[in-house]
Scaffold this motif. Structure first.
Motif, PDB file in Angstrom:
ATOM      1  N   GLU A 213      33.880 102.327  27.214  1.00 26.38           N
ATOM      2  CA  GLU A 213      33.709 100.924  27.610  1.00 26.38           C
ATOM      3  C   GLU A 213      32.562 100.741  28.600  1.00 26.38           C
ATOM      4  OE1 GLU A 213      36.279 102.807  28.505  1.00 26.38           O
ATOM      5  OE2 GLU A 213      37.396 101.968  30.188  1.00 26.38           O
ATOM      6  N   HIS A 214      32.107 101.831  29.220  1.00 22.55           N
ATOM      7  CA  HIS A 214      30.962 101.702  30.120  1.00 22.55           C
ATOM      8  C   HIS A 214      29.644 102.046  29.442  1.00 22.55           C
ATOM      9  CE1 HIS A 214      33.647 101.072  33.419  1.00 22.55           C
ATOM     10  NE2 HIS A 214      34.311 102.157  33.106  1.00 22.55           N
ATOM     11  N   LEU A 215      29.732 102.879  28.426  1.00 22.36           N
ATOM     12  CA  LEU A 215      28.491 103.389  27.845  1.00 22.36           C
ATOM     13  C   LEU A 215      28.195 102.819  26.464  1.00 22.36           C
ATOM     14  CD1 LEU A 215      28.765 107.121  28.958  1.00 22.36           C
ATOM     15  CD2 LEU A 215      27.515 105.269  30.049  1.00 22.36           C
ATOM     16  N   LEU A 216      29.120 102.078  25.910  1.00 20.71           N
ATOM     17  CA  LEU A 216      28.927 101.540  24.560  1.00 20.71           C
ATOM     18  C   LEU A 216      29.385 100.090  24.519  1.00 20.71           C
ATOM     19  CD1 LEU A 216      30.534 103.955  21.929  1.00 20.71           C
ATOM     20  CD2 LEU A 216      28.155 103.231  21.988  1.00 20.71           C
ATOM     21  N   PRO A 217      28.556  99.188  23.979  1.00 19.97           N
ATOM     22  CA  PRO A 217      29.054  97.832  23.777  1.00 19.97           C
ATOM     23  C   PRO A 217      30.125  97.823  22.680  1.00 19.97           C
ATOM     24  CG  PRO A 217      26.852  98.082  22.857  1.00 19.97           C
ATOM     25  CD  PRO A 217      27.172  99.368  23.533  1.00 19.97           C
TER      26      PRO A 217
ATOM     27  N   ALA B  15      20.081 103.264  26.457  1.00 21.29           N
ATOM     28  CA  ALA B  15      19.516 104.324  25.620  1.00 21.29           C
ATOM     29  C   ALA B  15      20.465 104.680  24.469  1.00 21.29           C
ATOM     30  CB  ALA B  15      19.218 105.557  26.459  1.00 21.29           C
ATOM     31  N   VAL B  16      21.766 104.676  24.749  1.00 28.04           N
ATOM     32  CA  VAL B  16      22.754 104.978  23.701  1.00 28.04           C
ATOM     33  C   VAL B  16      22.686 103.903  22.607  1.00 28.04           C
ATOM     34  CG1 VAL B  16      25.242 105.004  23.225  1.00 28.04           C
ATOM     35  CG2 VAL B  16      24.329 106.363  25.102  1.00 28.04           C
ATOM     36  N   VAL B  17      22.554 102.658  23.016  1.00 26.81           N
ATOM     37  CA  VAL B  17      22.441 101.570  22.043  1.00 26.81           C
ATOM     38  C   VAL B  17      21.178 101.757  21.205  1.00 26.81           C
ATOM     39  CG1 VAL B  17      22.076  99.083  21.768  1.00 26.81           C
ATOM     40  CG2 VAL B  17      23.740  99.933  23.433  1.00 26.81           C
ATOM     41  N   LYS B  18      20.082 102.056  21.885  1.00 26.96           N
ATOM     42  CA  LYS B  18      18.810 102.217  21.174  1.00 26.96           C
ATOM     43  C   LYS B  18      18.886 103.379  20.177  1.00 26.96           C
ATOM     44  CE  LYS B  18      13.924 103.072  21.857  1.00 26.96           C
ATOM     45  NZ  LYS B  18      13.990 104.260  20.984  1.00 26.96           N
ATOM     46  N   ARG B  19      19.420 104.498  20.633  1.00 26.81           N
ATOM     47  CA  ARG B  19      19.548 105.664  19.743  1.00 26.81           C
ATOM     48  C   ARG B  19      20.405 105.336  18.523  1.00 26.81           C
ATOM     49  NH1 ARG B  19      15.858 109.222  21.496  1.00 26.81           N
ATOM     50  NH2 ARG B  19      16.150 109.749  23.685  1.00 26.81           N
ATOM     51  N   THR B  20      21.470 104.602  18.752  1.00 23.24           N
ATOM     52  CA  THR B  20      22.361 104.277  17.639  1.00 23.24           C
ATOM     53  C   THR B  20      21.646 103.372  16.636  1.00 23.24           C
ATOM     54  OG1 THR B  20      24.210 104.412  19.166  1.00 23.24           O
ATOM     55  CG2 THR B  20      24.639 103.393  17.047  1.00 23.24           C
ATOM     56  N   LEU B  21      20.947 102.363  17.150  1.00 20.68           N
ATOM     57  CA  LEU B  21      20.228 101.466  16.238  1.00 20.68           C
ATOM     58  C   LEU B  21      19.097 102.219  15.532  1.00 20.68           C
ATOM     59  CD1 LEU B  21      20.214  98.174  18.359  1.00 20.68           C
ATOM     60  CD2 LEU B  21      21.736  98.778  16.467  1.00 20.68           C
ATOM     61  N   ASP B  22      18.426 103.119  16.257  1.00 22.32           N
ATOM     62  CA  ASP B  22      17.396 103.956  15.616  1.00 22.32           C
ATOM     63  C   ASP B  22      17.986 104.754  14.460  1.00 22.32           C
ATOM     64  OD1 ASP B  22      15.516 103.140  17.446  1.00 22.32           O
ATOM     65  OD2 ASP B  22      15.549 104.983  18.635  1.00 22.32           O
ATOM     66  N   LEU B  23      19.160 105.325  14.743  1.00 20.72           N
ATOM     67  CA  LEU B  23      19.814 106.154  13.732  1.00 20.72           C
ATOM     68  C   LEU B  23      20.145 105.317  12.493  1.00 20.72           C
ATOM     69  CD1 LEU B  23      21.107 108.924  13.083  1.00 20.72           C
ATOM     70  CD2 LEU B  23      23.142 108.183  14.328  1.00 20.72           C
TER      71      LEU B  23
ATOM     72  N   ARG C  40      16.884  93.385  16.003  1.00 21.76           N
ATOM     73  CA  ARG C  40      17.115  94.704  15.398  1.00 21.76           C
ATOM     74  C   ARG C  40      18.396  94.697  14.584  1.00 21.76           C
ATOM     75  NH1 ARG C  40      16.178 100.119  18.447  1.00 21.76           N
ATOM     76  NH2 ARG C  40      16.115 100.607  16.222  1.00 21.76           N
ATOM     77  N   ILE C  41      19.428  94.087  15.126  1.00 20.78           N
ATOM     78  CA  ILE C  41      20.703  94.038  14.401  1.00 20.78           C
ATOM     79  C   ILE C  41      20.524  93.215  13.131  1.00 20.78           C
ATOM     80  CG2 ILE C  41      23.114  93.290  14.524  1.00 20.78           C
ATOM     81  CD1 ILE C  41      22.838  93.735  17.619  1.00 20.78           C
ATOM     82  N   ALA C  42      19.765  92.101  13.252  1.00 24.36           N
ATOM     83  CA  ALA C  42      19.554  91.238  12.082  1.00 24.36           C
ATOM     84  C   ALA C  42      18.920  92.024  10.939  1.00 24.36           C
ATOM     85  CB  ALA C  42      18.691  90.040  12.460  1.00 24.36           C
ATOM     86  N   ARG C  43      18.014  92.929  11.277  1.00 25.36           N
ATOM     87  CA  ARG C  43      17.358  93.697  10.216  1.00 25.36           C
ATOM     88  C   ARG C  43      18.322  94.658   9.524  1.00 25.36           C
ATOM     89  NH1 ARG C  43      13.169  96.128  13.275  1.00 25.36           N
ATOM     90  NH2 ARG C  43      13.020  94.389  14.729  1.00 25.36           N
ATOM     91  N   LEU C  44      19.418  94.977  10.195  1.00 25.22           N
ATOM     92  CA  LEU C  44      20.399  95.885   9.581  1.00 25.22           C
ATOM     93  C   LEU C  44      21.461  95.138   8.769  1.00 25.22           C
ATOM     94  CD1 LEU C  44      20.891  98.221  12.660  1.00 25.22           C
ATOM     95  CD2 LEU C  44      19.804  98.857  10.494  1.00 25.22           C
ATOM     96  N   LEU C  45      21.490  93.826   8.889  1.00 27.87           N
ATOM     97  CA  LEU C  45      22.533  93.068   8.195  1.00 27.87           C
ATOM     98  C   LEU C  45      22.380  93.183   6.685  1.00 27.87           C
ATOM     99  CD1 LEU C  45      22.553  89.724  10.229  1.00 27.87           C
ATOM    100  CD2 LEU C  45      24.098  91.675  10.470  1.00 27.87           C
ATOM    101  N   ARG C  46      23.500  93.165   5.997  1.00 36.27           N
ATOM    102  CA  ARG C  46      23.499  93.141   4.533  1.00 36.27           C
ATOM    103  C   ARG C  46      24.460  92.055   4.074  1.00 36.27           C
ATOM    104  NH1 ARG C  46      19.866  95.708   5.771  1.00 36.27           N
ATOM    105  NH2 ARG C  46      19.174  97.768   5.083  1.00 36.27           N
ATOM    106  N   PHE C  47      24.049  91.330   3.034  1.00 42.70           N
ATOM    107  CA  PHE C  47      24.894  90.265   2.511  1.00 42.70           C
ATOM    108  C   PHE C  47      24.911  90.318   0.994  1.00 42.70           C
ATOM    109  CE2 PHE C  47      23.270  88.475   6.501  1.00 42.70           C
ATOM    110  CZ  PHE C  47      24.443  88.030   7.086  1.00 42.70           C
TER     111      PHE C  47
END
Ligand code: ADP
Ligand code: MG
Length: 624
Positions: A310-314, A350-358, A394-401
């Protein structure tokens, strides 16, 4: 104190029976569970010893030992970790203190494989000993306690256990399993070694077993696992199976990881992160309490500190599992300190960025795997649109519909795909929200768009309307609901081979006559520019919630603002023409209601008077 016999709490016995029966086909996991408890106990001791180094006194080499006796059919799992007091034994082993276990009971599917994956997530791990043992003895002594305050706990797993105080010089816990007949393999060296290799290779503490000894000489201990925290090892040394093995340990499951990202950061502050995206969602991804989130373990200089998701991840990345090991946070860091700490904030972003990068990388390089990810976790990721303003693009680019350009609900498009198919003069991204995929795909609202060859996004997740209202636009193109307000497609050329749309002009006086019949059920009646094949459709104003979301909110007991919808009629439709031609006022009223009811139904709504509808329909079917 003499021996005292007590009954298990009713739920404990229930869990025990379930564990024994549902997991029998996967019985070897008991070792993983007991070794993982030993490892937790060592972690806890190391953590407490930061403040009280004397707890380690005389025995500083933290370790787990496995001892076996094939003749006697016993297996012993021993640790020199934190140990337990008598009260703790009764509390931890005799009762189920955590509400999680109740959820475990409710979530069992009866499918042994699936249930086996659940067991570790709920802290029913200890009882797995009874899958293979018909008697279990636990000897333990809390670190720092007197030798006279040792505890012996015994049970055959059938309703009762006994506890007594014993003399115990060694710190920590020792669990002796008296294996059932036929389970002798778990007292065999080769079998134990291979299980350690399979499940416990990456436990950060040494697991030791006795080496084969020469006749007459005392056998020596040898370490049978890697015993180095996996994330501290250089990436070049690690194989996929090493990462997968560690994931199983972290996630307490036999499931696979879909992808991972392992990084050592040096510079402003130094830390290592190892982040995994699981292949399968845990059953409680949507339920459960968000503040109880687990998944990201915080270490400071190799010492386990706490579960700090809860502190390191949204929350919208709550599917991520992994480890963060910081060299700069203080060892005595508390939850309060983590809360508003600069270093923590940096690590978190940084954790958020790494996850989105992944995820970007997965989407670009392995679209099938990304599709798997999307199916499992897409709904959760969407929450990020409302939660993480900074990463919205960045999240929008990952969306799929799903969309009218794809087939079925499973085939999806990205927003970039959509923009690549814009029609000449098209300035908006069109979408429709509905309760179901088919409700969206077959909606009358799409007819004019089909005629223009304009793609429409079919959004049938509950959170879509909400999420898209936060997103508002993508690469400069606004999102526009096809079911709201006016649509003007006149500047977009017709699709090839499609007849031009009918006029939107209704015969004079018709709108007023229909409105007079329907009264407050509709806000207004007007000609439609949306329809080609259907007679009528309901439309809300641009800034109102769609009708199906209004229904969802009402069902949830919430007050919904917004007036009645507008009824749009298709002037070219035979039913509407028939309506306009009807001179008899009573018959006109029947027809007008029927047209309105059609519009309600095709939009997924419920009729106020279903049997009235049926009567009207039959009446008109048989009217000469
Ligand atoms: P979980 O590990 O998920 O909490 P378990 O059923 O595996 O659930 O263990 C229940 C509790 O018993 C643990 O939380 C811990 O407090 C205690 N426990 C189990 N094994 C040990 C051990 N070897 N040393 C100290 N405490 C232990
Ligand atoms: Mg456990």
């Amino acid at each position: 104190m003499s021996t005292e016999t007590r009954a298990f709490q009713a739920e404990v016995q229930q869990v025990l029976n379930l564990v024994i029966h549902s997991l029998y086909s996967n019985k070897e996991i008991f070792l993983r569970e007991l070794v993982s408890n030993a490892s937790d106990a060592l972690d806890k001791l190391r953590f407490e010893a930061i403040r009280a180094p004397e707890l380690m006194a005389g025995d500083a080499e933290l370790r787990i030992e496995l001892e076996y006796d094939e003749q006697a059919r016993t297996l012993t799992i021993r640790d020199n970790g934190i140990g337990m007091t008598l009260e703790e034994v009764v509390e931890n082993i005799g009762t189920i203190a955590r509400s999680g276990t109740r959820r475990f009971l409710e979530s069992l599917s009866g499918d042994a494989r699936k249930d086996a994956q659940l067991i570790g997530q709920f802290g029913v791990g200890f009882y797995s000993a009874f899958i293979v043992a018909d008697r279990v003895e636990l000897r333990t002594r809390r670190a720092g306690a007197e030798a006279a305050d040792g505890v012996l706990w015994t049970s055959d797993g059938k309703g009762e256990y006994s506890v007594e105080t014993i003399e115990r010089t060694a710190r920590g816990s020792e669990i002796v399993l008296y294996l059932k007949e036929g389970e002798g393999e778990f007292a065999a060296s080769w079998r134990l070694r291979s299980l350690v290799h399979k499940y416990s290779e990456h436990i950060a503490f040494p697991i030791r077993m006795r080496a084969e000894a020469e006749e007459g000489s005392e056998p020596k201990w040898e370490t049978v696992n890697q015993a180095a925290a996996l994330w501290t090892r250089p990436k070049t040394e690690l194989k996929d199976e090493d990462y997968q093995g560690f994931f199983k340990h972290l996630a307490h499951s036999d499931g696979e990881a879909l992808a991972w990202s392992h990084n050592k950061v040096e510079g402003g502050q130094s830390y290592t992160s190892l982040l995994y995206i699981p292949a399968k969602a845990p059953f409680d991804l949507f339920g459960g309490q968000r503040d109880e989130r687990q998944g990201l373990k915080l270490y400071v200089k190799r010492v386990f500190i706490m579960d700090a998701a809860e502190h390191l991840l949204p929350a919208y990345l709550r599917f991520v599992r992994g480890v963060v090991d910081s060299d700069d946070l203080p060892l005595n860091v508390s939850r309060e300190l983590l809360q508003d700490n600069k270093l923590t904030q940096q690590i978190r972003s940084a954790v958020v960025k790494r996850t989105l990068d992944l995820l970007d990388k997965l989407a670009a390089e392995q679209p099938e795997k990304f599709a798997d990810f999307w199916r499992e976790f897409g709904q959760v990721l969407k929450e990020g649109l409302t939660e993480d303003y900074g990463n919205r693009e960045r999240i929008a680019r990952l969306l799929r519909f799903a969309s009218t350009a794809s087939e079925g609900a499973a085939q999806t498009v990205s927003l970039q795909d959509y923009l690549g198919r814009l029609r000449p003069n098209q300035t908006a991204i069109y979408y429709i929200t509905a309760e179901t995929h088919l409700g969206a795909r077959h909606s009358p609202h799409l007819e004019a768009f089909r005629g223009k060859g304009v793609e429409v996004i079919l959004a049938a997740d509950r959170i879509d309307e909400w999420a898209l209202s936060y997103l508002r636009e993508f690469e400069g193109k606004p999102f526009v609901s096809v079911a709201k307000g006016d649509v003007d497609l006149s500047s977009i050329p017709d699709a090839e081979g499609v007849a031009p749309p009918p006029t939107a002009e209704l015969p004079e006086g018709l709108a007023e006559r229909v409105k007079a019949v329907l009264g407050d059920k509709v806000k207004a009646v007007r000609g439609s520019a949306r329809l080609r094949d259907s007679a009528a459709v309901l439309v809300v104003d641009q800034h109102e919630l769609s009708l199906h979301t209004q229904r969802l909110l009402k069902q949830a007991g919430q007050a919904v603002a917004g007036g009645a919808p507008t009824l749009e009629l298709n002037p070219a439709h035979p039913v509407v023409m028939r309506l306009a031609a009807e001179g008899d006022e009573a018959r006109f009223a029947e027809w007008a209601q029927l047209v309105h009811e059609q519009a309600v139904l095709s939009e997924g709504g419920q009729l106020e008077d279903p049997s009235g509808f049926v009567r009207r329909l039959n009446g008109l079917l048989f009217a000469s």
